[in-house]
Write an enzyme that holds these catalytic residues in place. Structure first.
Site, mmCIF file in Angstrom:
data_model
loop_
_atom_site.group_PDB
_atom_site.id
_atom_site.type_symbol
_atom_site.label_atom_id
_atom_site.label_comp_id
_atom_site.label_asym_id
_atom_site.label_seq_id
_atom_site.Cartn_x
_atom_site.Cartn_y
_atom_site.Cartn_z
ATOM 1 N N CYS A 2 0.836 -1.186 0.000
ATOM 2 C CA CYS A 2 0.000 0.000 0.000
ATOM 3 C C CYS A 2 0.880 1.249 0.000
ATOM 4 C CB CYS A 2 -0.959 0.083 1.176
ATOM 5 S SG CYS A 2 -2.087 -1.298 1.281
ATOM 6 N N ARG A 27 4.091 -0.313 -4.640
ATOM 7 C CA ARG A 27 3.798 -0.854 -3.312
ATOM 8 C C ARG A 27 2.494 -1.648 -3.276
ATOM 9 N NH1 ARG A 27 6.877 1.678 0.615
ATOM 10 N NH2 ARG A 27 5.431 0.893 2.165
ATOM 11 N N TRP A 76 -2.680 -2.891 -1.731
ATOM 12 C CA TRP A 76 -2.411 -4.326 -1.872
ATOM 13 C C TRP A 76 -3.293 -4.980 -0.818
ATOM 14 C CZ3 TRP A 76 -0.626 -8.459 1.043
ATOM 15 C CH2 TRP A 76 -0.202 -9.581 0.320
ATOM 16 N N ASN A 102 -2.123 1.742 5.718
ATOM 17 C CA ASN A 102 -1.219 0.685 5.263
ATOM 18 C C ASN A 102 -0.927 -0.178 6.481
ATOM 19 O OD1 ASN A 102 0.835 -0.844 4.069
ATOM 20 N ND2 ASN A 102 2.392 0.687 4.557
ATOM 21 N N GLY A 103 -1.027 -1.496 6.337
ATOM 22 C CA GLY A 103 -0.710 -2.376 7.456
ATOM 23 C C GLY A 103 -1.895 -3.261 7.802
ATOM 24 N N GLU A 487 18.319 -17.429 -7.092
ATOM 25 C CA GLU A 487 17.850 -16.113 -7.532
ATOM 26 C C GLU A 487 17.257 -16.202 -8.941
ATOM 27 O OE1 GLU A 487 17.079 -13.238 -6.713
ATOM 28 O OE2 GLU A 487 17.573 -11.776 -8.268
ATOM 29 N N LYS A 491 13.344 -15.183 -9.656
ATOM 30 C CA LYS A 491 12.984 -14.108 -10.590
ATOM 31 C C LYS A 491 12.035 -14.626 -11.661
ATOM 32 C CE LYS A 491 14.229 -11.366 -9.087
ATOM 33 N NZ LYS A 491 14.948 -10.586 -8.082
ATOM 34 N N GLU A 494 8.536 -15.245 -10.255
ATOM 35 C CA GLU A 494 7.906 -13.983 -9.870
ATOM 36 C C GLU A 494 7.284 -13.260 -11.057
ATOM 37 O OE1 GLU A 494 10.859 -11.346 -8.260
ATOM 38 O OE2 GLU A 494 9.384 -10.265 -7.074
ATOM 39 N N HIS A 510 20.599 -36.518 -5.564
ATOM 40 C CA HIS A 510 19.861 -36.879 -4.349
ATOM 41 C C HIS A 510 18.356 -36.670 -4.538
ATOM 42 C CE1 HIS A 510 23.606 -37.378 -2.209
ATOM 43 N NE2 HIS A 510 24.013 -36.270 -2.812
ATOM 44 N N LYS A 613 5.907 -4.499 -4.185
ATOM 45 C CA LYS A 613 7.342 -4.301 -4.028
ATOM 46 C C LYS A 613 7.779 -4.444 -2.583
ATOM 47 C CE LYS A 613 11.410 -2.862 -5.421
ATOM 48 N NZ LYS A 613 12.212 -3.915 -6.071
HETATM 49 O O1 M6R Z 1 12.697 -4.617 0.367
HETATM 50 P P1 M6R Z 1 13.324 -5.930 0.674
HETATM 51 O O2 M6R Z 1 14.685 -6.098 0.055
HETATM 52 O O3 M6R Z 1 13.350 -6.241 2.134
HETATM 53 O O4 M6R Z 1 12.360 -7.008 -0.002
HETATM 54 C C1 M6R Z 1 12.552 -8.370 0.218
HETATM 55 C C2 M6R Z 1 11.740 -9.189 -0.761
HETATM 56 O O5 M6R Z 1 10.368 -8.961 -0.599
HETATM 57 C C3 M6R Z 1 12.126 -8.888 -2.208
HETATM 58 O O6 M6R Z 1 13.489 -9.084 -2.421
HETATM 59 C C4 M6R Z 1 11.343 -9.794 -3.183
HETATM 60 O O7 M6R Z 1 11.685 -11.125 -3.005
HETATM 61 C C5 M6R Z 1 11.608 -9.344 -4.619
HETATM 62 N N1 M6R Z 1 10.376 -8.963 -5.224
HETATM 63 C C6 M6R Z 1 12.266 -10.389 -5.453
HETATM 64 O O8 M6R Z 1 12.547 -9.923 -6.731
#
Ligand code: M6R
Length: 618
Positions: A2, A27, A76, A102-103, A487, A491, A494, A510, A613
């Site tokens: 948010c 956000r 969100w 927000n929260g 990673e 990605k 996501e 394994h 984000k």
């Molecule tokens: O703001 P932050 O680095 O704490 O965020 C952590 C994760 O939410 C963030 O890295 C998330 O996994 C990304 N969207 C991945 O690309």
């Protein structure tokens, strides 16, 4: 999660709110709304499910009377689905009062029951409306928005940033925060509130960060911050170090494309001012040698890309090797709830791009409360996690807007490496020449990333195009290549929504090798044959094993590694680097690939479904 913006001043507020929301849309983007007190002293509100553009179009076709006091929100969803009714603002006190939030208000159910039994009705399924109705009741009793706000927030449990305004007090926006971000922008005859500085950076770079459990009242003339008991508190001013253009797309097709292209600068800017004559000296850590001298253990905590997908692990290998202090890596949300052993000799290092990730914030607080020392690596000025930590090392990646973290990731590894070398110097664990050799490696990284971008972007775009219908991709790596495999997989999941998994290559036999069937694409991060002949040979054997079972191998290998050529279907090249520095290069093709595949599938790379984000709820 948010985005929140507030404005008071002489200018019409709608466009200020909408452009602030556009910068905060990363956000959360399932609904958006604004409320404005117009020139007649009436409160107008418009909110719509969908992205901000839906609200914008609605306002364009059915304009709202404008005014100089306003609040805006991009959501969100937590409580209640993404509908028009559940979007913010929420109104109360006969629609004279507007609230955004927000929260999560954890005690909303009992508060709602209390209000319902007193005859109040609700229009949404949100926890926010409960706060709005409660505030309306308090306002009716006191007739003063700040007093009513104080009486309200002290009854709320959980995490919240709340903003409110009342038709009968135009020229005033009040805000409060607990475990959720809120910053103040100071203008000339106007003031702003925002979830982060992006909300107002196009208008002012003078900012104030308010602390936990504080209330702020902004008017055109000034700002007053008090605690939840009403005592006035002094707050820290800071200057935003980037300008609005840095958070614009600037002609790029997406924020992600722009941010991947900025990876060289993210590393270079994170190194800037921290290396003097081959020695790492981090100015923010001046006078804090004691923080590192007596530590016997370090724990790196983070979430998502910052941890699970590798920074923590990459950092572990490097920091442990350089400082000879044991380093553990843990997901912040697991660490917090498992009663970890913490002593004054433990240094807990948190990593967060936003500095607001609730899981990480709670873990940092827990570590402090249990006696550990805390240091945060963060990309966002004025954020909460650095404020809750004993020390801070900023990454200087600039604002990262795309939900998928890319340039922040390489900046985080860079900052961790700087920190490792800094601690190694203080503890005398490395000689000056060993430190300066690593420093030279780090200084060479930006140009090497640039080379990967220059030479492989087109190749990877083609590869992504060919693979547009792929339903599953696996990633393999060893040593520091393993977290890069994680990673790469994160990605891809996501932003392309396809099955992707990363494995330590040694784990293959394994279990995971059972996944290999003819045509299965597998990215393999191949260690340098010059630097790690043994590991290289092992990974080449792993490639043989999966190829024998029909895998389609895409190798990421250093220039000149001819051994992989006959074994791989595709080879993506990275320049030569020391083993600990390879991750900073090997990750770049994986970022390009995830973006390329999402584009080939016609998906929104910047705002993937179900995500936001900044994850500011647990
Ligand atoms: O703001 P932050 O680095 O704490 O965020 C952590 C994760 O939410 C963030 O890295 C998330 O996994 C990304 N969207 C991945 O690309």
């Amino acid at each position: 999660m948010c985005g929140i913006v507030g404005y008071v001043g002489p200018r019409p507020s709608q466009e200020i709110l909408l452009s602030g929301l556009a910068r905060l849309e990363y956000r959360g983007y399932d609904s958006a709304g604004i409320a404005v007190i117009d020139g007649q002293g009436d409160l107008g509100m418009r909110k719509r499910a969908g992205k901000l553009s839906v609200l914008r179009d609605d306002l364009a076709s059915h304009p709202l009377a404008d005014g100089t006091t306003g609040i805006g929100h991009t959501r969100w969803a937590t409580h209640g689905g993404p509908t028009d009714e559940n979007a913010h603002p929420h109104l109360a006190d006969d629609d004279k009062l507007a609230v955004i939030h927000n929260g999560i208000i954890e005690n909303f159910a009992e508060l709602k029951a209390e209000l319902e039994s007193a005859g109040y009705a609700f229009r949404s399924q949100t926890d926010t409306e409960v706060a709005a109705v409660l505030l309306g009741r308090e306002y009716a009793a006191s007739g003063d928005l700040v007093d009513a706000f104080r009486a309200t927030v002290t009854r709320l449990e959980g995490a919240f940033t709340l903003l409110a305004m009342h038709r009968d007090q135009p020229g005033l926006v009040v805000g409060a925060r607990r475990n959720s971000p809120l910053v103040i922008g100071l203008g000339e005859g106007e003031n702003f509130l925002g979830s982060d500085v992006a909300a107002f950076v196009e208008h002012t770079r003078h900012a104030l960060a308010i602390g936990q459990d504080q209330i702020v009242a902004i008017t055109p003339e000034g700002v007053e911050v008090t605690d939840f008991h009403g005592a006035v508190v002094e707050v820290e001013p800071f200057e935003v170090t980037w300008d609005a253009a840095a958070a614009d797309k600037g002609g790029w097709r997406s924020f992600m494309a722009k941010e991947v292209a900025e990876e060289p600068e993210a590393v270079a800017n994170t190194l800037l001012g921290r290396i003097r004559n081959g020695v790492v000296e981090i100015p923010e850590l001046d006078g804090l040698d004691d923080l590192f001298a007596g530590i016997t253990r370090m724990v790196v905590i983070a979430a998502g890309t910052a941890a699970y997908a590798s920074d923590g692990h990459v950092g572990k290998y490097a920091i442990e090797q350089w400082t000879r202090v044991p380093v553990e890596v843990e997901l912040a949300h697991e660490f917090r709830y498992r009663d970890p052993v913490l002593t004054p000799e433990t240094l807990v290092i948190s990593i967060s791009q936003s500095g607001e990730t609730m899981d990480t914030l709670m873990a940092v607080k827990y570590a402090r409360e249990h006696g550990a020392k805390t240091l945060s690596i963060c990309n966002t000025q004025g954020a909460t996690i650095p404020r809750e930590s004993d020390a801070i090392v900023y990454t200087h990646a600039g604002p990262e807007v795309a939900v998928a973290s890319t340039k922040a990731f390489v900046a985080q590894i860079t900052a961790l490496y700087l920190l490792g070398l800094h601690i190694a110097r203080i503890r005398g664990a490395l000689s000056p020449s060993e430190i300066s050799q690593s420093v030279r490696e780090l200084e060479a990284i930006p140009a090497k990333i640039r080379k990967v971008l220059d030479t492989e972007t087109e190749h990877i775009a083609q590869l992504s195009h060919w693979m547009a219908d792929t339903r599953s991709v696996l990633f393999l790596g060893r040593h520091v290549g393993y977290p890069i495999a994680l990673e790469g997989a994160l990605k891809l999941k996501e932003i392309t929504y396809i099955h992707a998994e990363g494995f330590a290559a040694g784990e293959l036999k394994h279990g995971p090798i059972a996944l290999i069937e003819p045509g299965q694409p597998v990215f393999v991060i191949v260690p340098s044959p010059r630097e790690s002949a043994l590991l290289h040979a092992k990974v080449v054997s792993n490639i043989e094993e999966i190829r024998a079972r029909g895998a389609r191998v895409i190798a990421i290998a250093e220039e000149g590694d001819v051994a992989v050529l006959p074994k791989a279907d595709e080879v993506l090249r990275i320049p030569l680097a020391g083993p600990l520095f390879e991750p900073l290069l090997a990750v770049v093709p994986l970022h390009l690939f995830a973006m390329g595949l999402a584009e080939a599938k016609g998906l929104d790379v910047d705002q993937p479904r179900n995500l936001a984000k900044s994850v500011t709820v647990e």
